[in-house]
Design a protein around this motif. Structure first.
Motif, PDB file in Angstrom:
ATOM      1  N   LYS A  62      20.177 -78.077  34.471  1.00 51.95           N
ATOM      2  CA  LYS A  62      20.886 -78.670  33.356  1.00 51.95           C
ATOM      3  C   LYS A  62      20.173 -78.316  32.065  1.00 51.95           C
ATOM      4  CE  LYS A  62      23.572 -82.767  32.597  1.00 51.95           C
ATOM      5  NZ  LYS A  62      23.617 -84.228  32.702  1.00 51.95           N
ATOM      6  N   ASP A  63      20.939 -77.872  31.084  1.00 52.85           N
ATOM      7  CA  ASP A  63      20.343 -77.469  29.816  1.00 52.85           C
ATOM      8  C   ASP A  63      21.152 -78.112  28.705  1.00 52.85           C
ATOM      9  OD1 ASP A  63      19.002 -76.252  27.778  1.00 52.85           O
ATOM     10  OD2 ASP A  63      19.961 -74.287  28.031  1.00 52.85           O
ATOM     11  N   GLY A  64      20.647 -79.259  28.233  1.00 49.84           N
ATOM     12  CA  GLY A  64      21.401 -80.000  27.232  1.00 49.84           C
ATOM     13  C   GLY A  64      22.729 -80.428  27.833  1.00 49.84           C
ATOM     14  N   ARG A  65      23.780 -80.140  27.148  1.00 51.53           N
ATOM     15  CA  ARG A  65      25.061 -80.557  27.728  1.00 51.53           C
ATOM     16  C   ARG A  65      25.680 -79.454  28.579  1.00 51.53           C
ATOM     17  NH1 ARG A  65      29.423 -80.614  22.780  1.00 51.53           N
ATOM     18  NH2 ARG A  65      28.388 -79.112  21.437  1.00 51.53           N
ATOM     19  N   TRP A  66      24.997 -78.309  28.667  1.00 50.77           N
ATOM     20  CA  TRP A  66      25.510 -77.227  29.504  1.00 50.77           C
ATOM     21  C   TRP A  66      24.787 -77.217  30.841  1.00 50.77           C
ATOM     22  CZ3 TRP A  66      29.477 -75.324  26.759  1.00 50.77           C
ATOM     23  CH2 TRP A  66      29.420 -75.445  25.369  1.00 50.77           C
ATOM     24  N   LYS A  67      25.422 -76.610  31.828  1.00 55.77           N
ATOM     25  CA  LYS A  67      24.751 -76.478  33.122  1.00 55.77           C
ATOM     26  C   LYS A  67      24.798 -75.030  33.556  1.00 55.77           C
ATOM     27  CE  LYS A  67      23.827 -78.591  37.443  1.00 55.77           C
ATOM     28  NZ  LYS A  67      24.022 -79.831  38.225  1.00 55.77           N
ATOM     29  N   LYS A  68      23.643 -74.527  33.981  1.00 50.04           N
ATOM     30  CA  LYS A  68      23.545 -73.114  34.304  1.00 50.04           C
ATOM     31  C   LYS A  68      23.187 -72.913  35.760  1.00 50.04           C
ATOM     32  CE  LYS A  68      22.199 -72.143  29.579  1.00 50.04           C
ATOM     33  NZ  LYS A  68      21.105 -71.788  28.657  1.00 50.04           N
ATOM     34  N   TYR A  69      23.779 -71.895  36.348  1.00 47.76           N
ATOM     35  CA  TYR A  69      23.534 -71.592  37.753  1.00 47.76           C
ATOM     36  C   TYR A  69      22.997 -70.169  37.895  1.00 47.76           C
ATOM     37  CZ  TYR A  69      26.069 -75.777  39.217  1.00 47.76           C
ATOM     38  OH  TYR A  69      26.454 -77.072  39.433  1.00 47.76           O
ATOM     39  N   ARG A  70      22.146 -69.994  38.907  1.00 45.06           N
ATOM     40  CA  ARG A  70      21.653 -68.661  39.221  1.00 45.06           C
ATOM     41  C   ARG A  70      21.692 -68.449  40.732  1.00 45.06           C
ATOM     42  NH1 ARG A  70      17.349 -66.416  37.958  1.00 45.06           N
ATOM     43  NH2 ARG A  70      16.758 -67.519  36.047  1.00 45.06           N
ATOM     44  N   ALA A  71      21.749 -67.189  41.151  1.00 49.10           N
ATOM     45  CA  ALA A  71      21.758 -66.873  42.580  1.00 49.10           C
ATOM     46  C   ALA A  71      20.348 -66.994  43.156  1.00 49.10           C
ATOM     47  CB  ALA A  71      22.280 -65.459  42.794  1.00 49.10           C
ATOM     48  N   THR A  72      20.245 -67.450  44.391  1.00 47.35           N
ATOM     49  CA  THR A  72      18.939 -67.507  45.059  1.00 47.35           C
ATOM     50  C   THR A  72      18.660 -66.174  45.749  1.00 47.35           C
ATOM     51  OG1 THR A  72      19.913 -68.288  47.109  1.00 47.35           O
ATOM     52  CG2 THR A  72      19.220 -69.953  45.529  1.00 47.35           C
ATOM     53  N   ASN A  73      17.436 -66.024  46.227  1.00 47.28           N
ATOM     54  CA  ASN A  73      17.079 -64.815  46.973  1.00 47.28           C
ATOM     55  C   ASN A  73      17.972 -64.646  48.185  1.00 47.28           C
ATOM     56  OD1 ASN A  73      15.039 -64.367  45.184  1.00 47.28           O
ATOM     57  ND2 ASN A  73      13.458 -65.324  46.461  1.00 47.28           N
ATOM     58  N   ARG A  74      18.248 -65.751  48.835  1.00 44.95           N
ATOM     59  CA  ARG A  74      19.116 -65.703  50.012  1.00 44.95           C
ATOM     60  C   ARG A  74      20.445 -65.047  49.663  1.00 44.95           C
ATOM     61  NH1 ARG A  74      20.135 -71.210  53.321  1.00 44.95           N
ATOM     62  NH2 ARG A  74      17.924 -70.889  53.743  1.00 44.95           N
ATOM     63  N   ALA A  75      21.002 -65.469  48.534  1.00 46.11           N
ATOM     64  CA  ALA A  75      22.289 -64.913  48.122  1.00 46.11           C
ATOM     65  C   ALA A  75      22.163 -63.425  47.843  1.00 46.11           C
ATOM     66  CB  ALA A  75      22.798 -65.642  46.881  1.00 46.11           C
ATOM     67  N   VAL A  76      21.092 -63.042  47.166  1.00 46.66           N
ATOM     68  CA  VAL A  76      20.905 -61.626  46.853  1.00 46.66           C
ATOM     69  C   VAL A  76      20.835 -60.809  48.138  1.00 46.66           C
ATOM     70  CG1 VAL A  76      19.366 -59.928  45.810  1.00 46.66           C
ATOM     71  CG2 VAL A  76      19.738 -62.130  44.681  1.00 46.66           C
ATOM     72  N   ALA A  77      20.026 -61.280  49.081  1.00 42.66           N
ATOM     73  CA  ALA A  77      19.880 -60.549  50.346  1.00 42.66           C
ATOM     74  C   ALA A  77      21.214 -60.381  51.046  1.00 42.66           C
ATOM     75  CB  ALA A  77      18.890 -61.276  51.255  1.00 42.66           C
ATOM     76  N   LEU A  78      21.949 -61.476  51.130  1.00 47.05           N
ATOM     77  CA  LEU A  78      23.197 -61.420  51.884  1.00 47.05           C
ATOM     78  C   LEU A  78      24.234 -60.538  51.210  1.00 47.05           C
ATOM     79  CD1 LEU A  78      23.431 -65.063  53.181  1.00 47.05           C
ATOM     80  CD2 LEU A  78      23.232 -62.967  54.510  1.00 47.05           C
TER      81      LEU A  78
END
Lengths: 154, 154
Positions: free
Chosen positions: B128-144
DNA sequence: ACGACAGTTTAGAAAATGCTCAACTAAAAG
DNA sequence: CTTTTAGTTGAGCATTTTCTAAACTGTCGT
């Protein structure tokens, strides 16, 4: 409701399209505010550019391949089918349907359905041998199971 | 029906168990015939042994890990969620929910559901960043995603 | 040729999924 | 403090999936 009079004049389908456009516009506005927040300032060109970047990311691989990948994932995402694939990969050999029947808890019919789904997804290959039928895992299946088991151990 | 008198005497649940056992026995018989065909001869010890081998193959990895793997697969096996993961992996960076909204064709609510499913499967992380919410891929996602895109190109 | 056997296919019921609407929480603006 | 904004959560419906029973195809033994 302010919309009632509209419904008398415009066909439903059109109304839906308009509502959709409004929703789209709202989403774009939000993106604009976000970019303003992030970049300090933001003209509508910047929004266009960001939208372009995003759709480039999404379209990096062909939509046809994405569909294939989704089919593969859907085929694997089921206990019965995933068990069959795992066993066939571990076996490193053909197994007869009647052997596979021993490892999954479904009827003969269910087993057959599961196997044909896997064949369709290119995860398994079948071969008829007299009155028996034997299945083996494909390279695709080996690759995926290997990575899955590797990426999910902690 | 020959079973009607039985139904008067035995509770339904028990009947089901008995039918199940009969089905099991039949499956085992079939396996026995198969092994006879393959090995030339086959005592019931051989059947036992084969059944053991098969269950060893199946149990090679813990049932808990299998469940995790199935959860991961189920999370990926959906157009909306898979698109989100692919975009986040390709971006190699955090993206805001409002940016992600531009790439998938669902309501804000649907998007939120999709993302929380991905978080649960360990494919994506949210911040959570202020009123925005940010998502990122995990290593697991990258591998798959990497393996999937690699194993499905021909 | 006939029946038994191995496996598949079709049809349909039960269960799980995916989405939307509406109500909600949390942060920022007025 | 009230309102707006960003996003989440819960309920409910529509679709899809998954499994089974029953009928069917092809192969073998007799």
């Amino acid at each position: 409701m302010g919309l009632f009079p509209l419904a008398w004049i415009l066909p439903e389908a059109l109304i839906e399209i308009l509502l959709n456009q409004i929703a789209m516009a709202r989403a774009t506005e939000r993106l604009q505010r976000y970019l303003e927040d992030e970049l300090g300032e933001c003209r509508s060109e910047d929004v266009e550019e960001r939208l372009d970047e995003l759709s480039t990311l999404e379209a990096a691989i062909g939509p046809e391949q994405v569909n294939t990948e989704l089919d593969v994932l859907s085929a694997l995402a089921n206990e019965t089918r995933y068990t069959l694939v795992r066993v066939l990969v571990a076996a490193e050999a053909e197994l007869c349907v009647c052997e596979l029947h021993a490892v999954v808890d479904v009827t003969e019919s269910g087993l057959s359905h599961a196997l044909s789904g896997l064949v369709e997804a290119g995860l398994v290959e079948g071969r008829k041998d007299g009155r028996w039928k034997k299945y083996r895992a494909t390279n695709r299946a080996v690759a995926l199971v290997t990575v899955l088991e590797g990426s999910v151990d902690e």
